[in-house]
Design an enzyme around this catalytic site. Sequence first.
Site, PDB file in Angstrom:
ATOM      1  N   LYS A 209     -47.390  12.247 -27.158  1.00 29.84           N
ATOM      2  CA  LYS A 209     -45.930  12.245 -27.209  1.00 29.84           C
ATOM      3  C   LYS A 209     -45.475  13.072 -28.412  1.00 29.84           C
ATOM      4  CE  LYS A 209     -45.542   7.712 -25.033  1.00 29.84           C
ATOM      5  NZ  LYS A 209     -46.963   7.355 -24.982  1.00 29.84           N
TER       6      LYS A 209
ATOM      7  N   VAL B 198     -55.899   2.990 -25.392  1.00 26.83           N
ATOM      8  CA  VAL B 198     -56.834   4.067 -25.067  1.00 26.83           C
ATOM      9  C   VAL B 198     -58.171   3.847 -25.775  1.00 26.83           C
ATOM     10  CG1 VAL B 198     -57.291   6.539 -25.342  1.00 26.83           C
ATOM     11  CG2 VAL B 198     -55.046   5.767 -24.565  1.00 26.83           C
TER      12      VAL B 198
ATOM     13  N   GLU C  92     -56.134   2.003 -18.202  1.00 28.39           N
ATOM     14  CA  GLU C  92     -55.777   1.080 -19.279  1.00 28.39           C
ATOM     15  C   GLU C  92     -54.745   0.053 -18.820  1.00 28.39           C
ATOM     16  OE1 GLU C  92     -52.721   1.962 -22.147  1.00 28.39           O
ATOM     17  OE2 GLU C  92     -53.056   4.107 -21.783  1.00 28.39           O
TER      18      GLU C  92
ATOM     19  N   SER D  11     -54.017   7.310 -35.251  1.00 30.55           N
ATOM     20  CA  SER D  11     -54.415   6.416 -34.176  1.00 30.55           C
ATOM     21  C   SER D  11     -55.932   6.245 -34.098  1.00 30.55           C
ATOM     22  CB  SER D  11     -53.905   6.956 -32.837  1.00 30.55           C
ATOM     23  OG  SER D  11     -54.442   6.220 -31.760  1.00 30.55           O
TER      24      SER D  11
ATOM     25  N   ASP E 127     -57.397   5.948 -31.471  1.00 32.62           N
ATOM     26  CA  ASP E 127     -57.838   6.691 -30.290  1.00 32.62           C
ATOM     27  C   ASP E 127     -58.707   7.882 -30.681  1.00 32.62           C
ATOM     28  OD1 ASP E 127     -56.169   4.930 -28.980  1.00 32.62           O
ATOM     29  OD2 ASP E 127     -54.719   6.451 -28.337  1.00 32.62           O
TER      30      ASP E 127
END
Length: 316
Positions: free
Chosen positions: A173, A117, A35, A154, A156
């Site tokens: 995270k 991502v 990325e 997200s 993602d």
Amino acid sequence: MGEDAPVITPQSSQLAMSAEVADALAAARPVVALESTLLSHGLPPGRNLDVAVRLDRVVREQGAVPATIAVLDGQALVGLSRGQLERVCAPEAALAKLSARDLGPALALGGSGATTVAATSLLAHAAGVGVFATGGLGGVHLALPGSAGTWDVSADLGTLARTPVLVVCSGMKSILDIGATLEVLETASVPVLGYRTDDFPAFYLRSSGHPVPHRVDSPAQVAAVVRAHRHLAGSGVLLANPIPEESEMDESVHDRLLAEGLELVRSRGVRGADVTPALLEHFHTASGGASLDANEALVLANARLAARVAGELAAT
């Protein structure tokens, strides 16, 4: 990271690969997607280009071809030249942060941006690249102190649910709700694998306290799972690779920074998409750069592992 002229894919004039990536895919050689948001938004100027060069080298050392992905001047690029990579890393470029929903407008309107991502996964799959190495996956955001909950999830996760790409990361995270994120992935039928671990990692930490559903101990085992899953489903696969032990943050320091960061965003009234950048900035500054060192170490380890898995997949 050569200066190859881009190869326009037959499917779309808006998606181009470097000649090196196109040749590798045509010959069924291993390719690893990388990325660009990490470089443009996640690391400081100077250090970002150094990490980009090191990522390139790590992937090549394992026998695979690196393919950093970004959108420049309305064209999605899979495999950047040195000049394009320098542009992505330059602070004056001020590239937008492109998630999956932003790709259409950026391509149609001639925009430029670094891919998250979600966006990287979509473009990698469109180009025929099936393995992607990153730092951390997005997820369900923590409820801020004093709030009842959050709807901030997200992109993602939704992209991984419908895009057959192996994403190699170090978990999420700890500023995210890792338990809720794992529940979302379960609902989406995304296999979650722990690489040589029974504990799901938390980016800066090797364990989040949540177990992984399945453990794998070699790149060959990962490749076998990916092949079997792709015969049955159209979703991606998540491979969680803990940060190298010597690079893990001290847990007490980590917990203190997280508590301070959450209180900081609450007191400042930070909301929505601004929460994660604010928390990460606090980690970076208050840790004296230790979080940046950890970030660099884990993304390099993930790229190395992704290249080894890509080699196993290409060998069959």
